[in-house]
Design a protein around this motif. Sequence first.
Motif, mmCIF file in Angstrom:
data_model
loop_
_atom_site.group_PDB
_atom_site.id
_atom_site.type_symbol
_atom_site.label_atom_id
_atom_site.label_comp_id
_atom_site.label_asym_id
_atom_site.label_seq_id
_atom_site.Cartn_x
_atom_site.Cartn_y
_atom_site.Cartn_z
ATOM 1 N N GLY A 47 0.755 -1.103 -0.019
ATOM 2 C CA GLY A 47 -0.040 -0.227 0.114
ATOM 3 C C GLY A 47 0.766 1.496 0.079
ATOM 4 N N LEU A 48 1.777 1.297 -0.536
ATOM 5 C CA LEU A 48 2.878 2.713 -0.416
ATOM 6 C C LEU A 48 2.255 3.490 -1.623
ATOM 7 N N ILE A 49 2.322 4.909 -1.196
ATOM 8 C CA ILE A 49 1.885 5.825 -2.054
ATOM 9 C C ILE A 49 3.025 6.123 -2.862
ATOM 10 N N ARG A 50 2.881 6.793 -4.195
ATOM 11 C CA ARG A 50 4.145 6.859 -4.932
ATOM 12 C C ARG A 50 5.280 7.583 -4.547
ATOM 13 N N GLU A 51 5.174 8.482 -3.564
ATOM 14 C CA GLU A 51 6.356 9.071 -2.773
ATOM 15 C C GLU A 51 7.101 8.397 -2.088
ATOM 16 N N GLU A 52 6.333 7.427 -1.220
ATOM 17 C CA GLU A 52 6.999 6.373 -0.231
ATOM 18 C C GLU A 52 7.576 5.355 -1.118
ATOM 19 N N PHE A 53 7.084 4.857 -2.010
ATOM 20 C CA PHE A 53 7.667 3.831 -3.157
ATOM 21 C C PHE A 53 9.064 4.377 -3.309
ATOM 22 N N ASP A 54 8.906 5.840 -4.327
ATOM 23 C CA ASP A 54 10.119 6.357 -4.826
ATOM 24 C C ASP A 54 11.308 6.272 -3.724
ATOM 25 N N GLU A 55 11.193 6.901 -2.452
ATOM 26 C CA GLU A 55 12.193 6.966 -1.490
ATOM 27 C C GLU A 55 12.454 5.576 -1.222
ATOM 28 N N ALA A 56 11.614 4.584 -1.060
ATOM 29 C CA ALA A 56 11.890 3.281 -0.484
ATOM 30 C C ALA A 56 13.014 2.714 -1.459
ATOM 31 N N MET A 57 12.700 2.824 -3.049
ATOM 32 C CA MET A 57 13.364 2.271 -4.007
ATOM 33 C C MET A 57 14.644 2.887 -4.170
ATOM 34 N N LEU A 58 14.646 4.249 -4.195
ATOM 35 C CA LEU A 58 15.937 4.748 -3.984
ATOM 36 C C LEU A 58 17.001 4.334 -3.218
ATOM 37 N N ASP A 59 16.370 4.158 -1.779
ATOM 38 C CA ASP A 59 17.181 3.796 -0.874
ATOM 39 C C ASP A 59 17.735 2.283 -1.035
ATOM 40 N N LEU A 60 16.921 1.455 -1.722
ATOM 41 C CA LEU A 60 17.593 0.016 -2.337
ATOM 42 C C LEU A 60 18.704 0.400 -3.358
ATOM 43 N N PHE A 61 18.578 1.488 -4.169
ATOM 44 C CA PHE A 61 19.501 1.639 -5.270
ATOM 45 C C PHE A 61 21.001 1.907 -4.274
ATOM 46 N N GLU A 62 20.907 2.700 -3.303
ATOM 47 C CA GLU A 62 22.068 2.844 -2.598
ATOM 48 C C GLU A 62 22.901 1.612 -2.235
ATOM 49 N N ASN A 63 22.200 0.500 -2.195
ATOM 50 C CA ASN A 63 22.806 -0.600 -1.625
ATOM 51 C C ASN A 63 23.186 -1.871 -2.812
ATOM 52 N N ILE A 64 23.068 -0.983 -4.125
ATOM 53 C CA ILE A 64 23.245 -2.155 -5.185
ATOM 54 C C ILE A 64 24.650 -1.366 -6.120
ATOM 55 N N PRO A 65 25.511 -2.271 -5.987
ATOM 56 C CA PRO A 65 26.890 -1.929 -6.619
ATOM 57 C C PRO A 65 26.697 -1.333 -7.905
ATOM 58 N N GLY A 66 26.998 -0.107 -8.117
ATOM 59 C CA GLY A 66 27.111 0.592 -9.286
ATOM 60 C C GLY A 66 25.774 1.631 -9.478
ATOM 61 N N PHE A 67 24.840 1.139 -8.539
ATOM 62 C CA PHE A 67 23.454 2.037 -8.715
ATOM 63 C C PHE A 67 23.816 3.397 -7.871
ATOM 64 N N GLU A 68 24.564 3.256 -7.230
ATOM 65 C CA GLU A 68 24.688 4.620 -5.855
ATOM 66 C C GLU A 68 25.060 5.513 -6.853
ATOM 67 N N THR A 69 25.603 5.438 -7.879
ATOM 68 C CA THR A 69 26.024 6.661 -8.888
ATOM 69 C C THR A 69 25.033 6.591 -10.126
ATOM 70 N N ILE A 70 23.794 6.131 -10.168
ATOM 71 C CA ILE A 70 22.898 6.249 -11.276
ATOM 72 C C ILE A 70 22.564 7.672 -11.271
ATOM 73 N N SER A 71 22.314 8.308 -12.476
ATOM 74 C CA SER A 71 21.867 9.461 -12.762
ATOM 75 C C SER A 71 20.628 9.599 -12.289
ATOM 76 N N PRO A 72 20.066 10.953 -12.046
ATOM 77 C CA PRO A 72 18.868 10.916 -11.487
ATOM 78 C C PRO A 72 17.811 10.781 -12.533
ATOM 79 N N ALA A 73 17.961 11.127 -13.966
ATOM 80 C CA ALA A 73 17.066 10.633 -14.961
ATOM 81 C C ALA A 73 16.907 9.185 -15.159
ATOM 82 N N LYS A 74 17.992 8.374 -15.058
ATOM 83 C CA LYS A 74 17.786 6.981 -15.144
ATOM 84 C C LYS A 74 17.160 6.374 -14.236
ATOM 85 N N ALA A 75 17.678 7.027 -12.867
ATOM 86 C CA ALA A 75 16.893 6.573 -11.554
ATOM 87 C C ALA A 75 15.607 6.686 -11.587
ATOM 88 N N SER A 76 15.174 7.838 -12.140
ATOM 89 C CA SER A 76 13.623 8.089 -12.282
ATOM 90 C C SER A 76 12.984 7.326 -13.176
#
Length: 78
Positions: free
Chosen positions: A30-59
């Motif tokens: 039941g996450l709303i969009r903003e919560e989902f985005d934040e949670a997913m971006l937090d996960l990206f920080e723990n994926i090797p190589g994704f901690e440097t993903i561009s904002p456009a590609k992350a979006s």
Amino acid sequence: MVKKKAAAHILSEDERTTLLAIIDEQFGPGLIREEFDEAMLDLFENIPGFETISPAKASHTVNQLWSTYHGKEARREQ
């Protein structure tokens, strides 16, 4: 765990499924969009190589994952 896929920051279908399963397990369906985005971006920080993903590609990647997550939520409600 999700593996690094070249410098292009591409996720396989299995990796996408894993990320969505992690979100579902930690936060439920039941996450709303903003919560989902934040949670997913937090996960990206723990994926090797994704901690440097561009904002456009992350979006773009988060938008794709949201579509799947949100679609599953809609099907659960039916």
